[in-house]
Design a protein around this motif. Structure first.
Motif, mmCIF file in Angstrom:
data_model
loop_
_atom_site.group_PDB
_atom_site.id
_atom_site.type_symbol
_atom_site.label_atom_id
_atom_site.label_comp_id
_atom_site.label_asym_id
_atom_site.label_seq_id
_atom_site.Cartn_x
_atom_site.Cartn_y
_atom_site.Cartn_z
ATOM 1 N N ASN A 9 5.856 81.317 7.567
ATOM 2 C CA ASN A 9 7.015 80.716 7.294
ATOM 3 C C ASN A 9 7.399 80.759 5.870
ATOM 4 O OD1 ASN A 9 9.289 78.932 7.252
ATOM 5 N ND2 ASN A 9 8.337 77.040 7.702
ATOM 6 N N LYS A 11 9.913 79.898 4.439
ATOM 7 C CA LYS A 11 10.684 78.780 3.803
ATOM 8 C C LYS A 11 11.975 79.088 2.966
ATOM 9 C CE LYS A 11 7.044 75.395 4.531
ATOM 10 N NZ LYS A 11 6.408 74.547 4.357
ATOM 11 N N HIS A 94 10.855 72.360 12.845
ATOM 12 C CA HIS A 94 10.092 72.167 11.710
ATOM 13 C C HIS A 94 10.251 70.780 11.087
ATOM 14 C CE1 HIS A 94 8.214 72.867 7.852
ATOM 15 N NE2 HIS A 94 7.549 73.453 8.320
ATOM 16 N N GLU A 96 10.624 69.873 8.093
ATOM 17 C CA GLU A 96 11.609 69.792 7.138
ATOM 18 C C GLU A 96 12.918 69.735 7.878
ATOM 19 O OE1 GLU A 96 10.041 73.231 5.008
ATOM 20 O OE2 GLU A 96 8.114 71.989 4.703
ATOM 21 N N GLU A 166 2.068 70.758 13.887
ATOM 22 C CA GLU A 166 1.818 70.665 12.375
ATOM 23 C C GLU A 166 2.124 69.501 12.008
ATOM 24 O OE1 GLU A 166 3.452 74.510 10.477
ATOM 25 O OE2 GLU A 166 5.285 73.290 10.702
ATOM 26 N N ALA A 170 0.006 67.050 6.696
ATOM 27 C CA ALA A 170 -1.016 68.626 6.166
ATOM 28 C C ALA A 170 -0.071 69.544 5.597
ATOM 29 C CB ALA A 170 -1.725 68.786 7.437
ATOM 30 N N GLY A 172 1.930 71.477 3.471
ATOM 31 C CA GLY A 172 2.136 71.754 1.958
ATOM 32 C C GLY A 172 1.359 70.611 0.894
ATOM 33 N N GLY A 210 -0.464 74.341 12.194
ATOM 34 C CA GLY A 210 0.044 74.529 10.796
ATOM 35 C C GLY A 210 -0.010 73.397 10.091
ATOM 36 N N GLY A 211 -0.164 73.582 8.856
ATOM 37 C CA GLY A 211 -0.566 72.362 7.701
ATOM 38 C C GLY A 211 -1.680 72.902 6.886
ATOM 39 N N SER A 212 -1.482 73.526 5.600
ATOM 40 C CA SER A 212 -2.514 73.602 4.645
ATOM 41 C C SER A 212 -3.392 74.552 5.044
ATOM 42 C CB SER A 212 -2.962 72.516 4.019
ATOM 43 O OG SER A 212 -2.064 71.885 3.323
ATOM 44 N N CYS A 213 -3.160 75.526 5.961
ATOM 45 C CA CYS A 213 -4.055 76.688 6.719
ATOM 46 C C CYS A 213 -4.055 77.694 5.338
ATOM 47 C CB CYS A 213 -3.678 77.330 7.898
ATOM 48 S SG CYS A 213 -4.758 78.244 8.743
ATOM 49 N N LEU A 231 0.724 78.800 12.052
ATOM 50 C CA LEU A 231 1.958 78.794 11.608
ATOM 51 C C LEU A 231 1.768 78.544 9.813
ATOM 52 C CD1 LEU A 231 4.877 79.043 11.371
ATOM 53 C CD2 LEU A 231 5.094 76.865 12.282
ATOM 54 N N ILE A 232 1.908 79.423 8.819
ATOM 55 C CA ILE A 232 1.499 79.412 7.543
ATOM 56 C C ILE A 232 2.638 79.386 6.591
ATOM 57 C CG2 ILE A 232 -0.112 80.355 6.116
ATOM 58 C CD1 ILE A 232 -1.367 80.038 8.886
ATOM 59 N N GLY A 233 2.683 78.322 5.702
ATOM 60 C CA GLY A 233 3.526 78.143 4.991
ATOM 61 C C GLY A 233 3.308 78.775 3.524
ATOM 62 N N GLY A 234 2.695 77.974 2.590
ATOM 63 C CA GLY A 234 2.522 78.440 1.296
ATOM 64 C C GLY A 234 1.902 79.930 1.410
HETATM 65 C C1 PEP Z 1 4.590 75.013 7.322
HETATM 66 O O1 PEP Z 1 5.442 74.469 6.745
HETATM 67 O O2 PEP Z 1 4.915 75.451 8.324
HETATM 68 C C2 PEP Z 1 3.437 75.050 6.789
HETATM 69 C C3 PEP Z 1 2.145 75.055 7.637
HETATM 70 O O3 PEP Z 1 3.158 74.950 5.302
HETATM 71 P P1 PEP Z 1 1.790 74.928 4.392
HETATM 72 O O4 PEP Z 1 1.016 76.067 5.233
HETATM 73 O O5 PEP Z 1 2.229 75.412 3.080
HETATM 74 O O6 PEP Z 1 0.944 73.723 4.604
#
Ligand code: PEP
Length: 249
Positions: A9, A11, A94, A96, A166, A170, A172, A210-213, A231-234
């Motif tokens: 993701n 974003k 999501h 957000e 998520e 966790a 971000g 998802g969450g800081s993975c 589900l990966i953000g950063g």
């Molecule tokens: C997300 O926003 O879906 C997410 C998992 O973010 P992050 O990996 O940066 O924590």
């Protein structure tokens, strides 16, 4: 066998040129290795059709869609438009969107149904905030998100859905759920799907964490029996890090 999935993701990050470079890098790394997992990227709306031209081994997702099919909804993007731009998936619910744009479970249910009716597969997100976990309400919150958000879907429809758990605390933050915390909630979600739909639906559902993975914690998270990917953000904004997570399978 359930589908293993790692979705990125992006974003509201990357200008078009950077996004195209990132997509190209992910495509190259994905094509070079036979991956255990399906790789999905979710760039901003503006990048979708250009990115679609650059990928072959990677699937395309949007990050949101409208709850109405077409018409006078200034600024909205319909599921059908997303499909026409090459998207196969859409992230819905999501945290957000839930917190900043006040998207509630009922509205998300409308979006999920509309997306499915246009052959766009929802990646439906759920998860509790820290206060809900600490007060012991985490399971009630997630239950309501799934019960209402996925209400009235047929077995054929629910089969097209991917769920992402998520925990909001966790996302971000650099604070990742422990493998036990992730497994506990994923198992709860799978059991709930059995109750709401059927055992077969529950067994077939890919449930992503998802969450800081990150590359450093993906392997222990994915080793859990009910964690089918991430589900990966950063970390999805750096092709090598994202692919290291994919390769954690
Ligand atoms: C997300 O926003 O879906 C997410 C998992 O973010 P992050 O990996 O940066 O924590």
């Amino acid at each position: 066998m359930r589908k293993k999935i790692v979705a990125g993701n992006w974003k509201m990050n990357t200008l078009l040129k950077d996004g195209m470079e990132l997509a190209q890098a992910v495509e190259k790394l994905t094509s070079e290795k036979s991956n255990q997992a399906l790789v999905i990227i979710a760039p901003p709306f503006t990048h979708l059709s250009k990115v679609r031209e650059l990928i072959d081994h990677v699937k395309l997702s949007a990050q949101n869609c409208a709850s109405e099919a077409s018409g006078a909804y200034t600024g909205e993007v319909s599921p059908e438009m997303l499909v026409s731009a090459g998207a196969e998936y859409v992230i819905l619910g999501h945290s957000e969107r839930r917190s900043y744009y006040k998207e509630e479970n009922e509205l998300l249910n409308k979006k999920v149904k509309l997306a499915l009716s246009k052959r766009l597969k929802p990646i439906y997100c759920c998860g509790e905030v820290l206060e809900e976990r600490e007060s012991g309400r985490l399971f009630d919150v997630v239950r309501a998100q799934l019960e209402v958000g996925l209400k009235d879907l047929s077995e054929q429809e629910i089969d097209q859905v991917v769920i992402a758990y998520e925990p909001v605390w966790a996302i971000g933050t650099g604070v990742v759920a422990s493998p036990d915390q992730a497994q506990e909630m994923h198992k709860f979600i799978r059991d709930l799907l059995g109750e709401l739909f059927s055992k077969q639906v529950a067994e077939h559902m890919s449930i992503l964490y998802g969450g800081s993975c990150k590359p450093s914690n993906a392997e222990e998270l994915f080793a859990n029996p009910d964690v089918d990917g991430g589900l990966i953000g950063g970390a999805s904004l750096v092709a090598e890090d994202f692919m290291a997570i994919v390769n954690a399978f």
